[in-house]
Design a protein around this motif. Structure first.
Motif, PDB file in Angstrom:
ATOM      1  N   LEU A   1       3.441   0.962 -10.911  1.00 10.73           N
ATOM      2  CA  LEU A   1       2.135   0.945 -10.240  1.00 10.73           C
ATOM      3  C   LEU A   1       1.266  -0.193 -10.771  1.00 10.73           C
ATOM      4  CD1 LEU A   1       0.185   2.284  -8.247  1.00 10.73           C
ATOM      5  CD2 LEU A   1      -0.505   3.856 -10.064  1.00 10.73           C
TER       6      LEU A   1
ATOM      7  N   GLU B   1       0.839  -1.214   0.000  1.00  7.99           N
ATOM      8  CA  GLU B   1       0.000   0.000   0.000  1.00  7.99           C
ATOM      9  C   GLU B   1       0.871   1.261   0.000  1.00  7.99           C
ATOM     10  OE1 GLU B   1      -3.113   0.512  -0.423  1.00  7.99           O
ATOM     11  OE2 GLU B   1      -3.780  -1.575  -0.430  1.00  7.99           O
TER      12      GLU B   1
ATOM     13  N   CYS C   1       4.262   5.558  -5.641  1.00 12.14           N
ATOM     14  CA  CYS C   1       4.164   5.604  -7.107  1.00 12.14           C
ATOM     15  C   CYS C   1       3.164   6.679  -7.551  1.00 12.14           C
ATOM     16  CB  CYS C   1       3.738   4.240  -7.664  1.00 12.14           C
ATOM     17  SG  CYS C   1       5.030   2.999  -7.592  1.00 12.14           S
ATOM     18  N   GLN C   2       2.006   6.720  -6.900  1.00 10.50           N
ATOM     19  CA  GLN C   2       0.977   7.703  -7.267  1.00 10.50           C
ATOM     20  C   GLN C   2       1.473   9.137  -7.039  1.00 10.50           C
ATOM     21  OE1 GLN C   2      -2.199   6.160  -4.820  1.00 10.50           O
ATOM     22  NE2 GLN C   2      -3.181   5.127  -6.562  1.00 10.50           N
TER      23      GLN C   2
ATOM     24  N   GLN D   1      -1.491  -7.063  -6.087  1.00 12.66           N
ATOM     25  CA  GLN D   1      -2.680  -6.928  -5.239  1.00 12.66           C
ATOM     26  C   GLN D   1      -3.920  -7.571  -5.869  1.00 12.66           C
ATOM     27  OE1 GLN D   1      -2.596  -2.532  -4.812  1.00 12.66           O
ATOM     28  NE2 GLN D   1      -2.383  -2.887  -2.622  1.00 12.66           N
TER      29      GLN D   1
ATOM     30  N   LEU E   1       2.371  -3.347  -9.190  1.00  9.16           N
ATOM     31  CA  LEU E   1       1.870  -3.463  -7.816  1.00  9.16           C
ATOM     32  C   LEU E   1       0.398  -3.862  -7.797  1.00  9.16           C
ATOM     33  CD1 LEU E   1       3.579  -0.308  -6.246  1.00  9.16           C
ATOM     34  CD2 LEU E   1       4.102  -2.697  -5.718  1.00  9.16           C
ATOM     35  N   TYR E   2      -0.384  -3.304  -8.714  1.00  8.83           N
ATOM     36  CA  TYR E   2      -1.800  -3.690  -8.814  1.00  8.83           C
ATOM     37  C   TYR E   2      -1.928  -5.163  -9.176  1.00  8.83           C
ATOM     38  CZ  TYR E   2      -3.631   1.093  -8.419  1.00  8.83           C
ATOM     39  OH  TYR E   2      -3.997   2.346  -7.953  1.00  8.83           O
TER      40      TYR E   2
ATOM     41  N   VAL F   1       2.323   1.771  -3.414  1.00  7.72           N
ATOM     42  CA  VAL F   1       1.299   2.337  -4.306  1.00  7.72           C
ATOM     43  C   VAL F   1       1.205   3.845  -4.099  1.00  7.72           C
ATOM     44  CG1 VAL F   1      -1.197   2.430  -4.774  1.00  7.72           C
ATOM     45  CG2 VAL F   1      -0.051   0.220  -4.535  1.00  7.72           C
ATOM     46  N   GLU F   2       1.216   4.276  -2.826  1.00 11.09           N
ATOM     47  CA  GLU F   2       1.167   5.726  -2.511  1.00 11.09           C
ATOM     48  C   GLU F   2       2.383   6.443  -3.091  1.00 11.09           C
ATOM     49  OE1 GLU F   2       0.332   7.037   1.532  1.00 11.09           O
ATOM     50  OE2 GLU F   2      -0.616   5.105   1.923  1.00 11.09           O
TER      51      GLU F   2
END
Length: 418
Positions: free
Chosen positions: A131, A102, A108-109, A138, A134-135, A105-106
């Motif tokens: 990203l 998580e 990368c965003q 997940q 990572l998705y 992800v933050e």
């Protein structure tokens, strides 16, 4: 008045003194990052400092502080490629800690938004690919594909083959996650075409081979799948990549699925089997032995004992489930074969499986016409019909008459001509 060079040398001397003192090391590294100079020597030390500070925070289990560095530093002194490398290394450091997806992800965003503002397209695309990866981890496949769809057109216009290769490869993995094999194969073919036009790093080529092996295994072409897994394993093993173990497991899985038990034993007792010995390979050995015995009871015990090793891998879980269904079917036939009418409770007792699973499988076999019978729900039993032997005499007789009819017609036509 001190010059920039003298100030920089002073900070480096402080760094040497504070290597063993964690608190001083952190302070010195942060001071080095604030040093504003664009000379190559200074940038090289700054790059090293970013890496060392990330390592320090990760050792202290403080990945949030690595994210804080990203937020407070703009990396303006570095070109796009070098900045991308530094940030990727920072995210890689965080990725080594468990439970940080998580946060990754933050990170990368945040970088994607920052790059969009600064119009750093190359770095933005790299972070978007990360990203999407990572998705995929997940299992948010739809979100990952949406990201890929946004950037693939831009990268094609830029004609960046290396980025396109990465995009097609992760796109293939995302489509596979959605069980869309046709699109997964199409993306992998595009990735392979890109890799043939540029220099492809060994780890990327290994990923392509590994994905090809997974897709061929899905089509149950285990021999072809094994050859791809072997190529991927050789590369990962040479690179000391942790994915070598997973690939070795897939190689063993292919041999198990085609019933090559002797070859499984050869691999496990060979140099690679000894090198990667552990619970994962013990699980593969136990699966192979139970499959050789065709024992569903033993196979079920193996699945319970090595649940973490099997269910933690999506590819393994999928094919082991298929193997379970095959063994279930075989064991069912062995139990019901001598009877014309058999109680469900008796089948359950013999096979040591829940009654719901037995009823579901029997219903499937009846619908697929693999069993000629019916389930009597009232008496909770399976009724098997006598197999009627079909005599082909009637069909052969009709065929003979038709042929004779043709011969007579031809003879009649000849007589008519004369």
């Amino acid at each position: 008045m001190t010059t920039l060079g003298e100030e920089f040398q002073t900070i480096l001397q402080e760094l040497d003194k504070s290597r063993l003192d964690t608190s001083n090391l952190e302070t010195t590294l942060l001071k080095l990052l604030t040093f504003d100079s664009k000379s190559e020597e200074h940038l090289k030390h700054k790059e090293s400092s970013y890496n060392k500070l990330s390592q320090l925070y990760c050792k202290q289990n403080k990945p949030q502080l690595v994210f804080q560095i990203m937020k407070t530093h703009d990396f303006s002194g570095f070109n796009q490629t070098r900045a991308a490398k530094i940030m990727r290394q920072m995210i890689d450091q965080v990725a080594q800690l468990e439970g940080t997806i998580e946060l990754q992800v933050e990170m990368c965003q945040f970088l994607i938004d920052q790059c969009a503002r600064d119009k750093k397209n190359y770095l933005k695309h790299k972070m978007q690919i990360r990203l999407a990866t990572l998705y995929n981890e997940q299992e948010k496949f739809t979100q990952g594909i949406e990201i890929i769809d946004k950037i693939v057109g831009e990268v094609r216009k830029a004609d960046d083959k290396h980025l396109l290769l990465e995009i097609y490869l992760i796109e293939s993995k995302l489509h596979f996650g959605q069980t869309n094999l046709a699109k997964a194969k199409a993306s992998l073919t595009a990735a392979r075409a890109c890799s043939n036009t540029i220099y492809c790093p060994p780890h990327v080529q290994a990923e392509i081979d590994m994905m090809a092996g997974i897709l061929y295994a899905e089509e149950r072409d285990y021999r072809t799948s094994y050859s791809y897994f072997y190529e991927a394993f050789e590369a990962f093993n040479n690179l000391e990549d942790k994915r070598a173990l997973s690939t070795l497991k897939y190689m063993l899985l292919c041999k198990i699925m085609i019933g090559a038990t002797d070859e499984v034993k050869q691999i496990l007792t060979g140099k690679y089997g000894l090198k990667y010995a552990g619970r994962h390979l013990e699980a593969m050995k136990a699966i192979s032995n139970s499959n050789q015995k065709k024992s569903l009871i033993e196979f079920t015990k193996v699945l319970d004992e090595y649940k973490e090793e099997i269910e933690g891998d999506k590819v393994m879980k999928l094919h082991i489930k298929q193997l379970y269904e095959v063994l279930l079917e075989m064991n069912l036939f062995q139990v019901i074969q001598p009877y014309s009418k058999v109680q469900i409770d008796y089948i359950t007792e013999r096979m040591q499986i829940d009654v719901e699973i037995i009823q579901r499988k029997l219903s499937e076999l009846i619908l697929d016409k693999k069993i000629d019978g019916t389930l009597d729900q009232g008496n909770d039993c399976l009724i098997l019909f006598d197999t009627v032997k079909h005599d082909n005499l009637y069909q052969h007789s009709l065929s003979l008459i038709n042929n004779l009819n043709g011969v007579v017609d031809k003879l009649f036509d000849r007589v008519k001509v004369k």
